[in-house]
Design a protein around this motif. Sequence first.
Motif, mmCIF file in Angstrom:
data_model
loop_
_atom_site.group_PDB
_atom_site.id
_atom_site.type_symbol
_atom_site.label_atom_id
_atom_site.label_comp_id
_atom_site.label_asym_id
_atom_site.label_seq_id
_atom_site.Cartn_x
_atom_site.Cartn_y
_atom_site.Cartn_z
ATOM 1 N N SER A 155 -25.258 3.004 -29.769
ATOM 2 C CA SER A 155 -24.340 3.656 -28.822
ATOM 3 C C SER A 155 -22.999 2.940 -28.783
ATOM 4 N N ALA A 156 -23.018 1.627 -28.774
ATOM 5 C CA ALA A 156 -21.757 0.875 -28.750
ATOM 6 C C ALA A 156 -20.959 1.110 -30.017
ATOM 7 N N GLU A 157 -21.635 1.163 -31.152
ATOM 8 C CA GLU A 157 -20.920 1.420 -32.415
ATOM 9 C C GLU A 157 -20.296 2.813 -32.397
ATOM 10 N N ARG A 158 -21.015 3.799 -31.845
ATOM 11 C CA ARG A 158 -20.450 5.153 -31.756
ATOM 12 C C ARG A 158 -19.241 5.175 -30.833
ATOM 13 N N GLN A 159 -19.323 4.519 -29.707
ATOM 14 C CA GLN A 159 -18.182 4.462 -28.793
ATOM 15 C C GLN A 159 -16.995 3.762 -29.446
ATOM 16 N N ALA A 160 -17.274 2.755 -30.231
ATOM 17 C CA ALA A 160 -16.188 2.066 -30.922
ATOM 18 C C ALA A 160 -15.547 2.977 -31.964
ATOM 19 N N SER A 161 -16.351 3.735 -32.645
ATOM 20 C CA SER A 161 -15.797 4.677 -33.634
ATOM 21 C C SER A 161 -14.912 5.714 -32.954
ATOM 22 N N ARG A 166 -9.405 7.701 -31.433
ATOM 23 C CA ARG A 166 -8.354 7.945 -30.457
ATOM 24 C C ARG A 166 -7.133 7.070 -30.724
ATOM 25 N N VAL A 167 -7.353 5.864 -31.218
ATOM 26 C CA VAL A 167 -6.226 4.995 -31.569
ATOM 27 C C VAL A 167 -5.415 5.641 -32.703
ATOM 28 N N ARG A 168 -6.121 6.162 -33.693
ATOM 29 C CA ARG A 168 -5.388 6.795 -34.801
ATOM 30 C C ARG A 168 -4.611 8.034 -34.327
ATOM 31 N N GLU A 169 -5.266 8.776 -33.428
ATOM 32 C CA GLU A 169 -4.588 9.960 -32.883
ATOM 33 C C GLU A 169 -3.354 9.549 -32.081
ATOM 34 N N ALA A 170 -3.504 8.545 -31.247
ATOM 35 C CA ALA A 170 -2.370 8.091 -30.444
ATOM 36 C C ALA A 170 -1.277 7.496 -31.317
ATOM 37 N N GLN A 171 -1.694 6.840 -32.393
ATOM 38 C CA GLN A 171 -0.712 6.254 -33.316
ATOM 39 C C GLN A 171 0.109 7.352 -33.993
ATOM 40 N N ALA A 172 -0.594 8.405 -34.381
ATOM 41 C CA ALA A 172 0.138 9.519 -35.019
ATOM 42 C C ALA A 172 1.091 10.197 -34.031
ATOM 43 N N GLU A 218 -8.915 0.557 -25.328
ATOM 44 C CA GLU A 218 -10.267 1.118 -25.344
ATOM 45 C C GLU A 218 -11.014 0.715 -26.620
ATOM 46 N N ALA A 219 -10.301 0.707 -27.742
ATOM 47 C CA ALA A 219 -10.940 0.309 -28.997
ATOM 48 C C ALA A 219 -11.383 -1.160 -28.948
ATOM 49 N N SER A 220 -10.515 -1.998 -28.359
ATOM 50 C CA SER A 220 -10.881 -3.407 -28.232
ATOM 51 C C SER A 220 -12.100 -3.578 -27.322
ATOM 52 N N ALA A 221 -12.121 -2.813 -26.210
ATOM 53 C CA ALA A 221 -13.290 -2.897 -25.314
ATOM 54 C C ALA A 221 -14.551 -2.401 -26.008
ATOM 55 N N ALA A 222 -14.393 -1.355 -26.798
ATOM 56 C CA ALA A 222 -15.556 -0.830 -27.523
ATOM 57 C C ALA A 222 -16.073 -1.850 -28.537
ATOM 58 N N GLU A 223 -15.170 -2.550 -29.207
ATOM 59 C CA GLU A 223 -15.591 -3.587 -30.149
ATOM 60 C C GLU A 223 -16.323 -4.714 -29.418
ATOM 61 N N SER A 224 -15.844 -5.049 -28.234
ATOM 62 C CA SER A 224 -16.535 -6.087 -27.452
ATOM 63 C C SER A 224 -17.946 -5.645 -27.073
ATOM 64 N N GLN A 225 -18.069 -4.376 -26.693
ATOM 65 C CA GLN A 225 -19.403 -3.859 -26.357
ATOM 66 C C GLN A 225 -20.327 -3.875 -27.571
ATOM 67 N N VAL A 226 -19.774 -3.580 -28.732
ATOM 68 C CA VAL A 226 -20.584 -3.638 -29.959
ATOM 69 C C VAL A 226 -21.055 -5.061 -30.216
#
Length: 403
Positions: A155-161, A166-172, A218-226
């Motif tokens: 679940s944590a890996e999925r949330q991180a993905s 979302r990071v890529r979308e926001a970056q674009a 959010e991506a950083s938090a997701a990586e921490s959860q993973v």
Amino acid sequence: MATTDSETVLDVPVQDQGNSAETQKPKQSQWLVTRRMKMFLAIAGVSILVGSLIAWRYYAARETTDNAQVDGYITVVSARVSGTAQQVNFNNDDVIEKDQVLVQLDPADYQVALERARAELAEAQRNAVAARTTVPLTSTTANSAIATAKPGVTSAERQASAAHARVREAQAEHTRAAQDLERMKALIAQDEISHQQYDASVAAEQSSRATLDAALAEASAAESQVAQARSQLNAVETAPEQITISRSRAGSAEALVAQKEAAVKRAELDLQYTTVKAPSRGIAGQRNVQVGQVGQAGVPLLALVNVDDLWCTANFKETQLANMRVGQKAQLHVDALQRTFPGHVSSVGGATGARFSLLPPENATGNYVKVVQRVPVKILFDKDPELQRIRPGMSVVVTVPTK
């Protein structure tokens, strides 16, 4: 005169005949005596010869020695534990029965030791029960944690993905807004657009930047959860080792229980050993204990002579063993009783008495002098009620018919 002469003539022969008869009688009696003496001497000589022959044959077929004595087992009885003698139930020369209580030592110290050992055993048993209960509990907890940790990682890996997406979308979106802002800057400089449009582009770029920053967080938090989920999984994956440790602790507790049980048995034996009993039937001697005396373990208390199992050790010369065999009958004359007992040869010693001595002779050294050696022969008494009067050490004259 003629008659007288004739009578005289006749009388002379008569007197001569009488004299000859009287002289012949002593000669005949002397001859008879001489003949009877010769017959008596002849008979006596023949009798002596026959008797000598019989005696020679008798003694030639028999081996005798007076170098023999009665032997038996003498058991030295001692206490197996130390203690103070409370009771002494025998005297020297008393007849002791098997398992008869001889000495009673003070059991107080050993009773306390037994109670302490039992208490330690009870504590060890309680610890063992707790350790056995921990094993299935640890196993269940570990398996449950593993079952929970694996889905958590997924679940944590999925949330991180999703956060990275979302990071890529926001970056674009931010890249597009930044580009639009650059174009708006060129147009506003040429007064081709209004300030309102330019401000809208600036606001859109700032909004996209904020969205990008939020997505990155959010991506950083997701990586921490993973990472946290993976750490939890790694922790619970040590469950087999934890189960093994728990089982080892339970085994150690069981071993401690066995050790304490052995200590209880040892304490029970020590308590039993305070009562010194006779190992067999016999006659007591060499009493070495008094009431109140403090004795040490292994110190002799008395000697017990087993009078129910006696035999004779006859030390025959080696020249007397040529025709001696196991099983031959024997006659044992006990000097103390002035009686002869029947017996039989049981065994012949494995070596001479000199070889069994403390300092056996070394014939290879010094001047050699041949000495006739003696070999111990064990002779058993046949059953006889008078054997109860025999004691070890009594002198015996042994005769063994060898033919």
